[in-house]
Scaffold this active site. Sequence first.
Site, short mmCIF file in Angstrom:
data_model
loop_
_atom_site.label_atom_id
_atom_site.label_comp_id
_atom_site.label_asym_id
_atom_site.label_seq_id
_atom_site.Cartn_x
_atom_site.Cartn_y
_atom_site.Cartn_z
N CYS A 100 0.93 -0.88 0.21
CA CYS A 100 -0.23 -0.37 0.13
C CYS A 100 1.05 1.21 0.18
CB CYS A 100 -0.79 0.27 0.77
SG CYS A 100 -2.07 1.41 1.56
N CYS A 104 -2.70 8.14 -1.81
CA CYS A 104 -4.78 7.68 -2.61
C CYS A 104 -5.90 8.24 -1.32
CB CYS A 104 -5.36 6.77 -2.63
SG CYS A 104 -3.76 5.19 -3.52
N THR A 191 -3.42 4.24 7.63
CA THR A 191 -2.34 3.80 7.03
C THR A 191 -1.68 5.35 5.90
OG1 THR A 191 -4.24 2.05 5.73
CG2 THR A 191 -2.33 3.06 4.28
N GLU A 257 -0.47 0.99 10.16
CA GLU A 257 -1.07 1.01 10.09
C GLU A 257 -1.78 1.57 11.51
OE1 GLU A 257 -1.86 -1.63 9.03
OE2 GLU A 257 -2.63 -1.17 6.28
N HIS A 292 -12.45 5.85 -2.72
CA HIS A 292 -11.41 4.65 -2.03
C HIS A 292 -11.72 3.33 -2.81
CE1 HIS A 292 -8.28 4.18 -0.83
NE2 HIS A 292 -8.34 3.19 0.33
N TYR A 296 -9.29 0.94 -5.56
CA TYR A 296 -9.08 -0.75 -5.33
C TYR A 296 -9.42 -1.21 -6.25
CZ TYR A 296 -8.94 -0.94 0.01
OH TYR A 296 -8.96 -0.03 1.28
FE1 SF4 Z 1 -3.59 1.76 -0.39
FE2 SF4 Z 1 -5.87 2.49 -0.56
FE3 SF4 Z 1 -4.00 3.53 -2.40
FE4 SF4 Z 1 -4.89 1.04 -1.98
S1 SF4 Z 1 -6.20 2.50 -2.64
S2 SF4 Z 1 -2.32 1.76 -2.34
S3 SF4 Z 1 -5.42 0.70 0.26
S4 SF4 Z 1 -3.68 3.91 -0.38
FE FE Z 2 -6.59 1.27 1.43
#
Ligand code: SF4
Ligand code: FE
Length: 483
Positions: A100, A104, A191, A257, A292, A296
């Site tokens: 990760c 993002c 995170t 995290e 978000h 993914y």
């Molecule tokens: Fe990490 Fe979320 Fe970015 Fe994926 S979308 S790399 S889980 S911060």
């Molecule tokens: Fe995430």
Amino acid sequence: MSLMTGEEYIESIRKRKMQVYLFGKKVEDPVDDPILRPSLNSVRMTYDLAQMPEYEDLMTAVSPYTGRRVNRFTHIHQSAGDLVKKVKMQRLLGQKTAACFQRCVGMDAFNAVFSTTYETDRKYATHYHENFKQFMIYCQDNDLTVDGAMTDPKGDRSKAPHEQADPDLFLRVVERRPDGIVVRGAKAHQTGALNSHEIIIMPTISMGPDDKDYAVSFAVPMDTPGIFMIIGRQSCDTRKREGSELDVGNAEFGGVEALTIFDDVFVPNERIFLNGETEFAGMMVERFAGYHRQSYGGCKVGVGDVLIGAAAVAADYNGAARASHIKDKLIEMTHLNETLYCCGIACSAEGHPTDSGNYIIDLLLANVCKQNVTRFPYEIARLAEDIAGGLMVTAPSEADLRDEKLGAYVEKYLKGVSGVSTENRLRILRLIENLTLGTAAVGYRTESLHGAGSPQAQRIMIARQGNLQHKKELAKTIAHIKE
Ligand code: SF4
Ligand code: FE
């Protein structure tokens, strides 16, 4: 200044005096801590790639607010094409880090807060959108990493924020002053908080009028007095302290995290983006979660690419690559991984402008994307473990491989095909272990399940967005039903 180099980023984080705790102790130098450093390296990749001409189009964009080139992670999406590029950028970074890369959440918070503040101001004549724009331009111009923090500890899940036995279980305003607010609470599973210059706080659920003090959004620097982080334990984390790069599997990159605590933190008025307008809490949550869930469909796919590649290499080293069932398993893994990518691209291509002008994904498709992410990485990981074989979890350590007496036996008995060293065979197995059971399993497995909302959260959105009534009407028309 505009785009930072990776090295400048690392030094800029070193200058922030953040309060970080790990294993019950304060970490004086988080940047050089062996357990924490790989997660910083992952974020660094978002800076390094932005410096490379071949990735300029994916990794950067021109800010319509300043006319200057900015890192895409600080960009406000101006088109469906921007949304597509975002997913492609995330896949690329997943491929380069197998972890990760954390940045993002800030990008997704930027875009959710941008449109929500616009609509809140329109209704209440507040000043949140301008506050946010000033903050966004500051982050763009200084190329900052911003954590987007949503998840409150939530206590008793059957109770609203104001009904909790402990009122701090959702982050809240505890004092209102002429120059700002004082907030208290915590954000869980953060995170990248550790590697961020700034943090944007958002509410975690829709709220009613009694939750006024909890409907709050703002941004503060990560080293603001009163903020501290307690880093989460991960499976196999202390291997990073042992000095064996081989045993770690992915020694350079990772993610961590933090339970991030706000112990009476002051927020100045100009950094507030929501303050008591409860009906807009749900909009902010839904939009951030939607972005978000789209994300993914990029990042997990990139990590999946590495895992599929690792499984294929393991098959080569085991001498099993020509077996038809192995080929078929690799096809299945690819099929599942590309299905996730299809979802990420589809919800982006179907994006549309919000009233504020920035682009948002198709919410139904983004939720379908994430729902698939709650399942497919598990199957991809299962197949990778199947192909790797049991040695992935029973292999001796690097210390045994290097030992004067034992080394020869490890070499001899753990050899696969000729022409491939035992060390390389162990390296690829450790990488698969890292991704499926070790520190990176947080990001590839459990985060796939719970990150950006647990599976049920997507099912609620799918129910809401699925337009079942329309589908019923279609069926009745075809069946010539007249009621
Ligand atoms: Fe990490 Fe979320 Fe970015 Fe994926 S979308 S790399 S889980 S911060
Ligand atoms: Fe995430």
